[in-house]
Design an enzyme around this catalytic site. Structure first.
Site, PDB file in Angstrom:
ATOM      1  N   THR A  45      -4.616  -7.662   4.369  1.00 26.04           N
ATOM      2  CA  THR A  45      -4.624  -9.144   4.377  1.00 26.04           C
ATOM      3  C   THR A  45      -5.502  -9.665   5.520  1.00 26.04           C
ATOM      4  OG1 THR A  45      -2.638  -9.263   5.775  1.00 26.04           O
ATOM      5  CG2 THR A  45      -2.302  -9.343   3.375  1.00 26.04           C
ATOM      6  N   LEU A  99       0.962  -4.414   0.872  1.00 30.50           N
ATOM      7  CA  LEU A  99      -0.207  -3.839   1.548  1.00 30.50           C
ATOM      8  C   LEU A  99      -0.514  -4.751   2.726  1.00 30.50           C
ATOM      9  CD1 LEU A  99      -2.877  -2.464  -0.976  1.00 30.50           C
ATOM     10  CD2 LEU A  99      -1.540  -1.248   0.739  1.00 30.50           C
ATOM     11  N   HIS A 100       0.166  -4.499   3.847  1.00 32.64           N
ATOM     12  CA  HIS A 100       0.128  -5.412   4.997  1.00 32.64           C
ATOM     13  C   HIS A 100      -1.296  -5.632   5.546  1.00 32.64           C
ATOM     14  CE1 HIS A 100       4.527  -4.874   5.311  1.00 32.64           C
ATOM     15  NE2 HIS A 100       4.325  -3.590   5.275  1.00 32.64           N
ATOM     16  N   ASP A 101      -1.907  -4.563   6.056  1.00 33.34           N
ATOM     17  CA  ASP A 101      -3.096  -4.721   6.892  1.00 33.34           C
ATOM     18  C   ASP A 101      -4.345  -5.253   6.180  1.00 33.34           C
ATOM     19  OD1 ASP A 101      -2.168  -1.814   8.873  1.00 33.34           O
ATOM     20  OD2 ASP A 101      -1.577  -3.909   9.041  1.00 33.34           O
TER      21      ASP A 101
END
Ligand code: RIB
Ligand code: CA
Length: 313
Positions: A246, A242-244
């Site tokens: 972070t 879940l990249h964004d």
């Protein structure tokens, strides 16, 4: 009373962008979202601005949404429907947004906001290609110095690229924009694939979202189900990064993350390595430090924060 951070989220939703927006809107004690500016990236602008309005409406928290640039500064747009689906927000069907799109261009909103707010009060949180941010700095060179810091998702070094062998998608789509941002002198916090690939979802967490019994829980679970299929197939991993979120989690709990203050430059000439973030992790050059390049995350702490906040919506 903790100091509320004023932010602008610049985004190309994108299921992971959507979770990041929800996390920010679920945390009003710590974060004041002044506005959301959409940019072309995962899917074309007409869809990213629509998706941003869908997510804001789903949150129930009124925040203005603006459309920004519909193409990179100097290149043809590259999109990622193969990852995010043709709508960019594939998962459970959600109603067309009734929230109106603001008439002001997203880049003008960024410029006007930075000029209105006192210097050092506004944090920019780009979650997609850096076109809008770079366009604002080009159109109004005075505003870069007024930005508190830029906390962005993009780049890769030890984890290497995801759209080419050398480059991560957000940087690759608009490398000239990234170069402007990375050379702007604004303090940067960079969340590259090096850290986001350690923030993998799990079946338990997705089922925990579904069992919230809320529209938000159902949406987040369905987005993750959809988004995961690509990464688990490609990387053979048990979950998807879940990249964004972070970026927003860093604003809320910086202690969850670790990294180094180093120099990061962007490749804009070579076709082979276009968009690569050349991170001087071992400090082998005397290039100036311009970024906190994040490599580590407390994965369980990150997901506990997500669970606690998303349950509020
Ligand atoms: O490479 C991952 C990034 O590209 C994420 O921001 C995702 O939403 C896509 O924009
Ligand atoms: Ca994104």
């Amino acid at each position: 009373m903790t100091h509320r951070r004023k932010i602008i989220i610049d985004t190309d939703p994108g299921q992971d962008d959507a979770v990041a927006i929800l996390l920010a809107l679920a945390s009003p004690e710590e974060i004041e979202v002044l506005g959301i500016t959409a940019v072309a990236g995962n899917v074309p602008l007409a869809l990213t601005e629509r998706n941003a309005r869908i997510v804001v409406e789903l949150s129930g928290r009124p925040v203005p949404v603006f459309a920004g640039c519909d193409a990179p500064l100097r290149r043809k747009l590259v999109t990622a429907e193969h990852v995010h689906g043709k709508t960019g927000l594939d998962g459970i069907p959600l109603p067309e947004p009734t929230l109106p799109l603001q008439s002001q261009h997203g880049v003008d909103f960024i410029i006007e906001t930075l000029r209105r707010e006192p210097p050092g009060m506004v944090t920019l949180c780009p979650l997609g290609p850096l076109t809008n941010i770079a366009a604002a700095f080009q159109r109004a060179p005075d505003v870069a110095g007024r930005v508190a810091e830029i906390v962005l998702m993009g780049g890769a070094y030890f984890e290497v690229g995801n759209i080419t062998p050398a480059a991560e998608f957000n940087i690759y789509v608009d490398p000239e924009a990234a170069e402007i941002v990375f050379r702007s002198g604004v303090p940067l916090v960079v969340m590259p694939l090096d850290v986001t690939h350690k923030a993998l979802t799990s079946r338990d967490w997705v089922e925990e979202m579904r069992s919230l019994g809320t529209e938000v829980g159902r949406a987040v679970a369905s987005w993750t189900d959809f988004f995961e299929r690509f990464d688990t197939e490609k990387y053979g991993s048990a979950g998807a990064p879940l990249h964004d979120p972070t970026v927003i989690a860093y604003l809320l709990r910086p202690g969850l993350f670790s990294g180094r203050h180093i120099n990061v430059e962007i490749e804009t000439q070579s076709e082979l390595t276009l968009g690569m973030t050349v991170a001087d992790w071992w400090r082998v050059t005397d290039r100036p430090v311009n970024a906190l390049f994040v490599g580590g995350v407390d994965r369980d702490g990150f997901y506990a924060l997500l669970s606690e906040r998303l349950a509020r919506l």
